[in-house]
Design an enzyme around this catalytic site. Sequence first.
Site, mmCIF file in Angstrom:
data_model
loop_
_atom_site.group_PDB
_atom_site.id
_atom_site.type_symbol
_atom_site.label_atom_id
_atom_site.label_comp_id
_atom_site.label_asym_id
_atom_site.label_seq_id
_atom_site.Cartn_x
_atom_site.Cartn_y
_atom_site.Cartn_z
ATOM 1 N N ARG A 52 0.856 -1.185 0.000
ATOM 2 C CA ARG A 52 0.000 0.000 0.000
ATOM 3 C C ARG A 52 0.895 1.239 0.000
ATOM 4 O O ARG A 52 1.692 1.423 0.924
ATOM 5 C CB ARG A 52 -0.907 -0.010 1.236
ATOM 6 C CG ARG A 52 -1.706 1.260 1.419
ATOM 7 C CD ARG A 52 -2.656 1.180 2.623
ATOM 8 N NE ARG A 52 -3.360 2.440 2.773
ATOM 9 C CZ ARG A 52 -3.166 3.307 3.769
ATOM 10 N NH1 ARG A 52 -2.305 3.040 4.738
ATOM 11 N NH2 ARG A 52 -3.843 4.425 3.820
ATOM 12 N N HIS B 186 -2.636 10.972 0.826
ATOM 13 C CA HIS B 186 -2.082 10.756 2.172
ATOM 14 C C HIS B 186 -1.445 12.087 2.579
ATOM 15 O O HIS B 186 -0.236 12.192 2.747
ATOM 16 C CB HIS B 186 -1.088 9.591 2.159
ATOM 17 C CG HIS B 186 -0.844 8.970 3.506
ATOM 18 N ND1 HIS B 186 -1.003 7.625 3.756
ATOM 19 C CD2 HIS B 186 -0.453 9.516 4.675
ATOM 20 C CE1 HIS B 186 -0.703 7.369 5.022
ATOM 21 N NE2 HIS B 186 -0.369 8.504 5.604
ATOM 22 N N GLU C 134 -7.096 8.620 6.437
ATOM 23 C CA GLU C 134 -7.358 9.309 7.703
ATOM 24 C C GLU C 134 -7.788 10.766 7.547
ATOM 25 O O GLU C 134 -7.051 11.687 7.950
ATOM 26 C CB GLU C 134 -6.121 9.223 8.606
ATOM 27 C CG GLU C 134 -5.659 7.816 8.882
ATOM 28 C CD GLU C 134 -4.557 7.738 9.953
ATOM 29 O OE1 GLU C 134 -4.067 8.788 10.382
ATOM 30 O OE2 GLU C 134 -4.210 6.622 10.359
ATOM 31 N N ASN D 111 -7.352 1.962 10.054
ATOM 32 C CA ASN D 111 -6.036 2.113 10.677
ATOM 33 C C ASN D 111 -6.254 2.071 12.173
ATOM 34 O O ASN D 111 -7.065 2.833 12.710
ATOM 35 C CB ASN D 111 -5.387 3.449 10.298
ATOM 36 C CG ASN D 111 -4.956 3.484 8.844
ATOM 37 O OD1 ASN D 111 -5.092 2.501 8.115
ATOM 38 N ND2 ASN D 111 -4.424 4.616 8.424
ATOM 39 N N TYR E 294 -4.322 2.011 15.993
ATOM 40 C CA TYR E 294 -3.098 2.142 16.782
ATOM 41 C C TYR E 294 -3.312 2.018 18.289
ATOM 42 O O TYR E 294 -2.481 1.484 18.986
ATOM 43 C CB TYR E 294 -2.411 3.491 16.487
ATOM 44 C CG TYR E 294 -1.773 3.507 15.118
ATOM 45 C CD1 TYR E 294 -0.505 2.979 14.924
ATOM 46 C CD2 TYR E 294 -2.456 4.018 14.010
ATOM 47 C CE1 TYR E 294 0.088 2.958 13.671
ATOM 48 C CE2 TYR E 294 -1.869 3.998 12.739
ATOM 49 C CZ TYR E 294 -0.595 3.463 12.586
ATOM 50 O OH TYR E 294 -0.021 3.433 11.349
ATOM 51 N N GLU F 14 -3.446 -0.002 8.232
ATOM 52 C CA GLU F 14 -2.254 0.371 8.995
ATOM 53 C C GLU F 14 -2.392 -0.148 10.411
ATOM 54 O O GLU F 14 -3.470 -0.053 11.019
ATOM 55 C CB GLU F 14 -2.089 1.903 9.117
ATOM 56 C CG GLU F 14 -1.517 2.565 7.915
ATOM 57 C CD GLU F 14 -1.380 4.077 8.096
ATOM 58 O OE1 GLU F 14 -1.155 4.526 9.239
ATOM 59 O OE2 GLU F 14 -1.500 4.781 7.083
HETATM 60 C C1 FCB Z 1 -0.994 7.324 10.765
HETATM 61 C C2 FCB Z 1 -0.573 7.826 9.411
HETATM 62 C C3 FCB Z 1 0.760 7.281 8.951
HETATM 63 C C4 FCB Z 1 1.749 7.196 10.070
HETATM 64 C C5 FCB Z 1 1.154 6.476 11.265
HETATM 65 C C6 FCB Z 1 2.093 6.304 12.413
HETATM 66 O O1 FCB Z 1 -1.840 8.261 11.358
HETATM 67 O O2 FCB Z 1 -1.534 7.483 8.449
HETATM 68 O O3 FCB Z 1 1.214 8.075 7.879
HETATM 69 O O4 FCB Z 1 2.191 8.453 10.396
HETATM 70 O O5 FCB Z 1 0.020 7.155 11.698
#
Ligand code: FCB
Length: 477
Positions: A92, A136, A181, A309, A311, A382
Amino acid sequence: MTNPASSQTAQLLDKGGQVTFPTGFLWGAATAAYQIEGAATEDGRTPSIWDTFSHTPGRVVQGHTGDVACDHYHRFRDDVKLMAELGLKSYRFSVSWPRVQPGGSGPANQAGLDFYRRLVDDLLDHGIEPWLTLYHWDLPQPLEDAGGWPLRDTAARFADYAELTHAALGDRVRYWTTFNEPWCSAFLGYGSGAHAPGRSDAAASVRAAHHLMLGHGLAVQALRAARPEHDLGITLNLYAVSPQTDTPADADAARRIDGLANRVFLDPILHGAYPADVIEDLREVTDFSHVRDGDLTTISTPLSVLGVNYYSRHVVAAPVEGAQPEPYWRAPSNWPGSEHVRFVTRGVPVTDMDWEIDAPGLVEVLQRVNREYPELPLYITENGSAFVDEVVDGEVDDPDRLAYFDSHLRACHEAIAAGIPLRGYFAWSLMDNFEWSWGYTKRFGMVYVDYDSQLRIPKSSARWYAEVIRRNGLAAQ
Ligand code: FCB
């Protein structure tokens, strides 16, 4: 009636901690143009808002810029070779708008398109499925000068750029993501000002969110009309959100942040309506008069995939008078309405970004999306972690990152076993890169990059991930 989920589950049964993913699960890694390409002024590329922002003193840690980054523009063939060695099934990447349409309007720049054509061809030659993200975060600077995402016309400009890129690469790329995002573009770009273009205007950030979604809808319509067989989607950064306690005040803080982090995008895009409570929460900022008749129909043009995504989790509580302001990634000071909540740190292990590690939150997020928007195929576009890495005798051992991947992949597996249509996983990131306002000080890569020599060193997490892909699953713990 046979439940497809239960037959799928049967093939996935854990055997002593060993888990197997469904056949055809798409294993990948992700990057973004500004974070890796460099070659900022070559072959006709013009500045984006991130060039301007990173060259503005005080905006990025240590004044780092993406001028050279990982020099991927010149080294992409070696990078694709590395991807093939790791056994990636998909890659990607994002297209730099000002590289293929300098200035953000007018004709395409053939040299820019040729770069992506060479990249895509090289991927295909190595049996790697290209997954293209159109945006992006690198808006051409002249479009920002004209008003940026708070201006309605930017959505039309984006649709134009999307069509032009799709016309050039649609014969060989099947997976298309419109935006990465939009939350960050809208609320960090125009709300907190922590990201380019660095504006702090709550009302503008809400308008930006709307026009990003409008651009998404317009682009999906255009791309679908051109090639109905393509997989089209958007990538949202979704958070698990929970209240610190079960008091009504904390529950309301969680409702508010879930609204502003997740539902403000999920509901318009997937259900064609803004959530009523979010409109109410934002009344102090905007009256939503920027939303025109028909916009929500455009925005909710059906998708074939949703990228998620993931985290971390937000744990929130009602505010306390006189409390310290929170770091921007938790509570951007101008994130509209964030003064009504307090972000809580639980003291659980964190990454080098200070983001709490919470793999169960990934299952929660997938369950939620699947419950509210059933049937839609999902991809983790992600997921990953920053940790401090050290090169010792030419090798990089990164057990913390490896453990992060392992726990989150087990969460993905749990979701699949519960019947959720999760079709693939992209590690963030293929290699260390320019981490936005943190510059090169945060390393998310599975591959270490020595920025002086541009040497790439696969870390132990990369070797481990190659093995995961090879066996289509995880070994017993
Ligand atoms: C996300 C972004 C990516 C990277 C990660 C850690 O928010 O999409 O570009 O910075 O965080």
